[in-house]
Design a protein around this motif. Structure first.
Motif, PDB file in Angstrom:
ATOM      1  N   LEU A   1       0.895  -1.320   0.041  1.00  0.00           N
ATOM      2  CA  LEU A   1       0.021  -0.030  -0.039  1.00  0.00           C
ATOM      3  C   LEU A   1       0.987   1.292   0.194  1.00  0.00           C
ATOM      4  CD1 LEU A   1      -2.890  -0.865   2.296  1.00  0.00           C
ATOM      5  CD2 LEU A   1      -2.972  -0.775  -0.103  1.00  0.00           C
ATOM      6  N   ASN A   2       1.967   1.087   0.638  1.00  0.00           N
ATOM      7  CA  ASN A   2       2.938   2.565   0.610  1.00  0.00           C
ATOM      8  C   ASN A   2       3.316   2.583  -0.440  1.00  0.00           C
ATOM      9  OD1 ASN A   2       4.112   4.433   1.701  1.00  0.00           O
ATOM     10  ND2 ASN A   2       5.764   3.182   2.595  1.00  0.00           N
ATOM     11  N   MET A   3       3.988   1.549  -1.455  1.00  0.00           N
ATOM     12  CA  MET A   3       4.171   1.575  -2.686  1.00  0.00           C
ATOM     13  C   MET A   3       3.303   2.289  -3.701  1.00  0.00           C
ATOM     14  SD  MET A   3       6.734  -1.665  -2.817  1.00  0.00           S
ATOM     15  CE  MET A   3       7.189  -1.202  -4.673  1.00  0.00           C
ATOM     16  N   ALA A   4       2.103   1.648  -3.569  1.00  0.00           N
ATOM     17  CA  ALA A   4       0.882   2.266  -4.270  1.00  0.00           C
ATOM     18  C   ALA A   4       0.593   3.816  -3.854  1.00  0.00           C
ATOM     19  CB  ALA A   4      -0.273   1.357  -4.115  1.00  0.00           C
ATOM     20  N   PHE A   5       0.573   4.067  -2.699  1.00  0.00           N
ATOM     21  CA  PHE A   5       0.694   5.589  -2.587  1.00  0.00           C
ATOM     22  C   PHE A   5       1.611   6.412  -3.278  1.00  0.00           C
ATOM     23  CE2 PHE A   5       1.709   9.082   0.259  1.00  0.00           C
ATOM     24  CZ  PHE A   5       0.769   9.990  -0.101  1.00  0.00           C
ATOM     25  N   TRP A   6       2.990   5.845  -3.057  1.00  0.00           N
ATOM     26  CA  TRP A   6       4.014   6.770  -3.728  1.00  0.00           C
ATOM     27  C   TRP A   6       4.169   6.827  -5.083  1.00  0.00           C
ATOM     28  CZ3 TRP A   6       5.877  10.526  -1.222  1.00  0.00           C
ATOM     29  CH2 TRP A   6       5.859  10.537   0.159  1.00  0.00           C
ATOM     30  N   LEU A   7       3.796   5.734  -5.776  1.00  0.00           N
ATOM     31  CA  LEU A   7       3.537   5.610  -7.338  1.00  0.00           C
ATOM     32  C   LEU A   7       2.551   6.450  -7.811  1.00  0.00           C
ATOM     33  CD1 LEU A   7       4.227   1.609  -7.990  1.00  0.00           C
ATOM     34  CD2 LEU A   7       5.718   3.654  -8.722  1.00  0.00           C
ATOM     35  N   LYS A   8       1.428   6.623  -7.077  1.00  0.00           N
ATOM     36  CA  LYS A   8       0.107   7.466  -7.572  1.00  0.00           C
ATOM     37  C   LYS A   8       0.829   8.896  -7.306  1.00  0.00           C
ATOM     38  CE  LYS A   8      -4.128   7.757  -8.487  1.00  0.00           C
ATOM     39  NZ  LYS A   8      -4.754   7.398  -9.735  1.00  0.00           N
TER      40      LYS A   8
ATOM     41  N   LYS B   1       3.820  10.194  -7.540  1.00  0.00           N
ATOM     42  CA  LYS B   1       4.921  10.248  -8.532  1.00  0.00           C
ATOM     43  C   LYS B   1       4.108  10.477 -10.073  1.00  0.00           C
ATOM     44  CE  LYS B   1       7.578   7.260 -11.158  1.00  0.00           C
ATOM     45  NZ  LYS B   1       7.108   7.404 -12.432  1.00  0.00           N
ATOM     46  N   ASP B   2       3.019   9.757 -10.066  1.00  0.00           N
ATOM     47  CA  ASP B   2       2.402   9.912 -11.530  1.00  0.00           C
ATOM     48  C   ASP B   2       1.534  11.154 -11.544  1.00  0.00           C
ATOM     49  OD1 ASP B   2       3.117   7.471 -12.333  1.00  0.00           O
ATOM     50  OD2 ASP B   2       1.404   6.366 -11.969  1.00  0.00           O
ATOM     51  N   LEU B   3       1.066  11.713 -10.552  1.00  0.00           N
ATOM     52  CA  LEU B   3       0.518  13.017 -10.483  1.00  0.00           C
ATOM     53  C   LEU B   3       1.473  14.181 -10.609  1.00  0.00           C
ATOM     54  CD1 LEU B   3      -1.927  12.663  -7.626  1.00  0.00           C
ATOM     55  CD2 LEU B   3      -2.456  12.788  -9.934  1.00  0.00           C
ATOM     56  N   ILE B   4       2.804  14.044 -10.231  1.00  0.00           N
ATOM     57  CA  ILE B   4       3.887  15.294 -10.243  1.00  0.00           C
ATOM     58  C   ILE B   4       4.561  14.964 -11.854  1.00  0.00           C
ATOM     59  CG2 ILE B   4       5.946  15.843  -9.281  1.00  0.00           C
ATOM     60  CD1 ILE B   4       4.963  15.010  -6.680  1.00  0.00           C
ATOM     61  N   TYR B   5       4.701  13.854 -11.813  1.00  0.00           N
ATOM     62  CA  TYR B   5       5.713  13.776 -13.377  1.00  0.00           C
ATOM     63  C   TYR B   5       4.728  13.209 -14.379  1.00  0.00           C
ATOM     64  CZ  TYR B   5       9.596  14.124 -10.358  1.00  0.00           C
ATOM     65  OH  TYR B   5      10.747  14.305  -9.409  1.00  0.00           O
ATOM     66  N   THR B   6       4.077  14.153 -15.173  1.00  0.00           N
ATOM     67  CA  THR B   6       3.293  13.802 -16.345  1.00  0.00           C
ATOM     68  C   THR B   6       4.010  13.670 -17.587  1.00  0.00           C
ATOM     69  OG1 THR B   6       2.248  15.599 -16.434  1.00  0.00           O
ATOM     70  CG2 THR B   6       1.287  14.146 -15.182  1.00  0.00           C
ATOM     71  N   LYS B   7       3.799  12.701 -18.377  1.00  0.00           N
ATOM     72  CA  LYS B   7       4.497  12.783 -19.665  1.00  0.00           C
ATOM     73  C   LYS B   7       3.930  13.622 -20.602  1.00  0.00           C
ATOM     74  CE  LYS B   7       6.734   8.281 -19.494  1.00  0.00           C
ATOM     75  NZ  LYS B   7       6.777   6.999 -20.205  1.00  0.00           N
ATOM     76  N   ARG B   8       4.566  14.810 -21.132  1.00  0.00           N
ATOM     77  CA  ARG B   8       3.708  15.699 -22.234  1.00  0.00           C
ATOM     78  C   ARG B   8       4.514  15.137 -23.629  1.00  0.00           C
ATOM     79  NH1 ARG B   8       5.226  19.407 -17.937  1.00  0.00           N
ATOM     80  NH2 ARG B   8       3.231  20.243 -16.972  1.00  0.00           N
ATOM     81  N   THR B   9       3.550  15.172 -24.556  1.00  0.00           N
ATOM     82  CA  THR B   9       3.916  14.815 -25.819  1.00  0.00           C
ATOM     83  C   THR B   9       4.737  15.781 -26.805  1.00  0.00           C
ATOM     84  OG1 THR B   9       1.766  15.191 -26.641  1.00  0.00           O
ATOM     85  CG2 THR B   9       1.968  13.051 -25.873  1.00  0.00           C
ATOM     86  N   SER B  10       4.366  17.154 -26.454  1.00  0.00           N
ATOM     87  CA  SER B  10       4.822  18.060 -27.212  1.00  0.00           C
ATOM     88  C   SER B  10       5.195  19.236 -26.257  1.00  0.00           C
ATOM     89  CB  SER B  10       4.139  18.351 -28.373  1.00  0.00           C
ATOM     90  OG  SER B  10       3.063  19.253 -28.283  1.00  0.00           O
ATOM     91  N   VAL B  11       5.793  20.487 -26.847  1.00  0.00           N
ATOM     92  CA  VAL B  11       6.130  21.469 -26.081  1.00  0.00           C
ATOM     93  C   VAL B  11       4.831  22.330 -25.813  1.00  0.00           C
ATOM     94  CG1 VAL B  11       7.185  23.720 -26.122  1.00  0.00           C
ATOM     95  CG2 VAL B  11       8.345  21.487 -27.039  1.00  0.00           C
ATOM     96  N   PHE B  12       3.798  22.162 -26.918  1.00  0.00           N
ATOM     97  CA  PHE B  12       2.452  22.843 -26.839  1.00  0.00           C
ATOM     98  C   PHE B  12       1.486  22.330 -25.740  1.00  0.00           C
ATOM     99  CE2 PHE B  12       4.258  23.146 -31.228  1.00  0.00           C
ATOM    100  CZ  PHE B  12       4.313  24.554 -31.259  1.00  0.00           C
ATOM    101  N   ASP B  13       1.735  21.266 -24.763  1.00  0.00           N
ATOM    102  CA  ASP B  13       0.956  20.870 -23.848  1.00  0.00           C
ATOM    103  C   ASP B  13       1.297  21.432 -22.545  1.00  0.00           C
ATOM    104  OD1 ASP B  13       0.144  18.995 -25.674  1.00  0.00           O
ATOM    105  OD2 ASP B  13       1.423  17.499 -24.874  1.00  0.00           O
ATOM    106  N   LEU B  14       1.913  22.337 -22.601  1.00  0.00           N
ATOM    107  CA  LEU B  14       2.119  23.378 -21.406  1.00  0.00           C
ATOM    108  C   LEU B  14       0.892  24.064 -21.291  1.00  0.00           C
ATOM    109  CD1 LEU B  14       5.682  24.570 -21.839  1.00  0.00           C
ATOM    110  CD2 LEU B  14       5.002  22.694 -20.219  1.00  0.00           C
TER     111      LEU B  14
END
Length: 73
Positions: free
Chosen positions: A51-58, A60-73
């Motif tokens: 459960l602790n790992m699930a929390f931290w992965l969630k 991390k996913d909220l903070i680091y999102t992958k952007r496909t291009s520069v225009f996604d800002l």
């Protein structure tokens, strides 16, 4: 009721094991078995770790999102 719980856990709960297995280069089945054995051996510590790992992965996913291009800002 048990079937619905099982379906929910298979869809959402095992994503931690899959990501950890991909990162370590292992099968997800072996990682799941490790958590099960750790839970039985330490009376719940494996479940708390999962459960602790699930929390931290969630988080991390909220903070680091992958952007496909520069225009996604």
């Amino acid at each position: 009721m048990f079937y619905n719980l099982r379906q929910f856990l298979e869809r959402n709960g095992f994503y931690v094991s899959s990501r950890l297995a991909d990162r370590l280069g292992m099968r997800a089945k072996n990682v799941r078995l490790f958590f099960i054995y750790l839970t039985f051996a330490t009376v719940g510590l494996g479940f708390v770790l999962y459960l602790n790992m699930a929390f931290w992965l969630k988080i991390k996913d909220l903070i680091y999102t992958k952007r496909t291009s520069v225009f996604d800002l």
